[in-house]
Design an enzyme around this catalytic site. Sequence first.
Site, mmCIF file in Angstrom:
data_model
loop_
_atom_site.group_PDB
_atom_site.id
_atom_site.type_symbol
_atom_site.label_atom_id
_atom_site.label_comp_id
_atom_site.label_asym_id
_atom_site.label_seq_id
_atom_site.Cartn_x
_atom_site.Cartn_y
_atom_site.Cartn_z
ATOM 1 N N GLU A 83 0.825 -1.223 0.000
ATOM 2 C CA GLU A 83 0.000 0.000 0.000
ATOM 3 C C GLU A 83 0.856 1.269 0.000
ATOM 4 O O GLU A 83 0.593 2.199 0.762
ATOM 5 C CB GLU A 83 -0.947 -0.011 1.218
ATOM 6 C CG GLU A 83 -1.819 -1.254 1.279
ATOM 7 C CD GLU A 83 -2.695 -1.350 2.532
ATOM 8 O OE1 GLU A 83 -2.573 -0.496 3.419
ATOM 9 O OE2 GLU A 83 -3.502 -2.303 2.616
ATOM 10 N N ASN A 86 2.181 -4.868 -3.384
ATOM 11 C CA ASN A 86 0.864 -5.379 -2.986
ATOM 12 C C ASN A 86 -0.034 -4.193 -2.618
ATOM 13 O O ASN A 86 0.400 -3.279 -1.902
ATOM 14 C CB ASN A 86 1.060 -6.287 -1.751
ATOM 15 C CG ASN A 86 -0.179 -7.045 -1.327
ATOM 16 O OD1 ASN A 86 -0.820 -7.704 -2.141
ATOM 17 N ND2 ASN A 86 -0.519 -6.968 -0.040
ATOM 18 N N HIS A 98 -9.796 -6.969 -1.538
ATOM 19 C CA HIS A 98 -10.819 -6.884 -0.485
ATOM 20 C C HIS A 98 -12.066 -6.303 -1.145
ATOM 21 O O HIS A 98 -12.166 -5.092 -1.337
ATOM 22 C CB HIS A 98 -10.345 -5.991 0.661
ATOM 23 C CG HIS A 98 -9.229 -6.601 1.443
ATOM 24 N ND1 HIS A 98 -9.403 -7.721 2.229
ATOM 25 C CD2 HIS A 98 -7.919 -6.275 1.535
ATOM 26 C CE1 HIS A 98 -8.256 -8.052 2.799
ATOM 27 N NE2 HIS A 98 -7.334 -7.197 2.385
ATOM 28 N N GLU A 127 -5.347 -11.259 -0.814
ATOM 29 C CA GLU A 127 -6.156 -11.049 0.405
ATOM 30 C C GLU A 127 -7.648 -11.050 0.099
ATOM 31 O O GLU A 127 -8.421 -10.297 0.706
ATOM 32 C CB GLU A 127 -5.767 -9.717 1.079
ATOM 33 C CG GLU A 127 -4.281 -9.596 1.375
ATOM 34 C CD GLU A 127 -3.884 -8.299 2.078
ATOM 35 O OE1 GLU A 127 -4.764 -7.579 2.576
ATOM 36 O OE2 GLU A 127 -2.678 -8.011 2.117
ATOM 37 N N ASP A 181 -11.423 -11.228 -0.009
ATOM 38 C CA ASP A 181 -12.651 -11.521 0.727
ATOM 39 C C ASP A 181 -13.767 -10.698 0.090
ATOM 40 O O ASP A 181 -13.502 -9.761 -0.667
ATOM 41 C CB ASP A 181 -12.549 -11.329 2.254
ATOM 42 C CG ASP A 181 -11.923 -10.027 2.712
ATOM 43 O OD1 ASP A 181 -11.894 -9.051 1.925
ATOM 44 O OD2 ASP A 181 -11.474 -9.963 3.876
HETATM 45 C C1 XIL Z 1 -5.650 -6.675 8.593
HETATM 46 C C2 XIL Z 1 -5.788 -7.875 9.514
HETATM 47 O O1 XIL Z 1 -6.639 -8.813 8.915
HETATM 48 C C3 XIL Z 1 -6.306 -7.478 10.872
HETATM 49 O O2 XIL Z 1 -6.222 -8.565 11.762
HETATM 50 C C4 XIL Z 1 -5.517 -6.293 11.426
HETATM 51 O O3 XIL Z 1 -6.113 -5.860 12.632
HETATM 52 C C5 XIL Z 1 -5.476 -5.156 10.432
HETATM 53 O O4 XIL Z 1 -4.942 -5.630 9.205
HETATM 54 N N1 XIL Z 1 -4.519 -4.901 3.922
HETATM 55 C C6 XIL Z 1 -3.444 -5.629 4.371
HETATM 56 C C7 XIL Z 1 -3.604 -6.524 5.542
HETATM 57 O O5 XIL Z 1 -2.378 -5.606 3.735
HETATM 58 O O6 XIL Z 1 -2.426 -6.635 6.268
HETATM 59 C C8 XIL Z 1 -4.742 -6.089 6.431
HETATM 60 O O7 XIL Z 1 -4.936 -7.082 7.447
HETATM 61 C C9 XIL Z 1 -6.002 -5.877 5.629
HETATM 62 C C10 XIL Z 1 -5.800 -4.813 4.581
#
Ligand code: XIL
Length: 363
Positions: free
Chosen positions: A166, A208, A244, A273, A275
């Site tokens: 990020e 990423n 996400h 990641e 979801d």
């Molecule tokens: C999130 C985790 O899932 C949580 O447990 C934590 O509190 C905050 O971070 N982008 C990312 C991840 O790169 O590391 C993040 O994970 C979600 C968004």
Amino acid sequence: MRKAILAALTTAAILAPLGPPAFAHGSADSLREAAPRYLRIGSAVAGGGHHVDQPYPDPFPNDRQYRRVLAREFSSVSPENQMKWEFIHPARHEYNFGPADAIVAFARKNGQAVRGHTLLWHSQNPAWLQEGTFTKAELRKILKDHIFTVVGRYRGKIQQWDVANEILNENGEYRQENIFIRELGPGIVADAFRWAHQADPHAQLFLNDYGVEWPGVKVDAYATLAQQLLAQRVPLHGFASQAHLSMRYGAPDQLAGVLQRFDDLGLKTAITELDVRMDLPASGVPTAEQLATQATYYKTALDACLAVDGCNSFTIWGFTDKYSWVPVFFPSEGAATVMWDDFGKKPAYFALKKTLAEAPRRR
Ligand code: XIL
């Protein structure tokens, strides 16, 4: 009739050298078994971060059923928080490797790859780093030592590292919240990749981010950055979409095109990641229609990865709602993973498994 069967058998024999036909995998009883060999299917490993404030013990070390499903279903694991700075480097001269070591050992035992996450990020940094006063030279040395220590410890055991997480905002500009970028300038990104490569020459090193699932200024900025880094012979190997997703914003129907753009630059790609969250009805229970829509989002993201040659890693950000970060970070949204709290499988799980089973065995 017999003729038709014979013809079918002959066709099967001709196809045999290309690997077993897809239907043979329809009966696979896990995602990792259903998947073609060129694709790792991963999950985040729940622990640290938001879990610390929840009314349950740290999931990975304490939940045996969780670990059994994790081992059975996945061929890759990503520490959800356990390799982040605040967790693994809690004081300037102190590292906390225990939880990350346990994940790497688990992965080895279960034939799983590990995705390292993450080295250069604006979030989840310890107070000693964020609030300390350091000269530029000190800050640079802090980052360099951290990367050599963490990447070096797991040398040879990590398939892919999210080196830079990020680092650009939604306008495609370097994030000034990132202490290293703010204090040392964007050139630090190239250094982070060089140091990670020196510490583990076999790890694939990734950019990423989220918000790169559709074309736009952010994707353009990443493509420009990737080209610049490659032109400077920086060891950048991949570009990843976190993915996400929210059902408020539509299916990721342009993701394949985005990934292909980076593939065309010679980079690997990954979904890291995934979801798919949704607005929960008052009952808290998603409708059948919502679950069906969610399944198509998951499938669309997987199809995007399958469509791009160099996409060799597909990771979901947790597999059970029991431990999902979503309700904690997105109030009123939830049910974002492929399994219920009790590990019962949702339509999204079956959509992934079927798509994996039907994917070409080679590419
Ligand atoms: C999130 C985790 O899932 C949580 O447990 C934590 O509190 C905050 O971070 N982008 C990312 C991840 O790169 O590391 C993040 O994970 C979600 C968004």
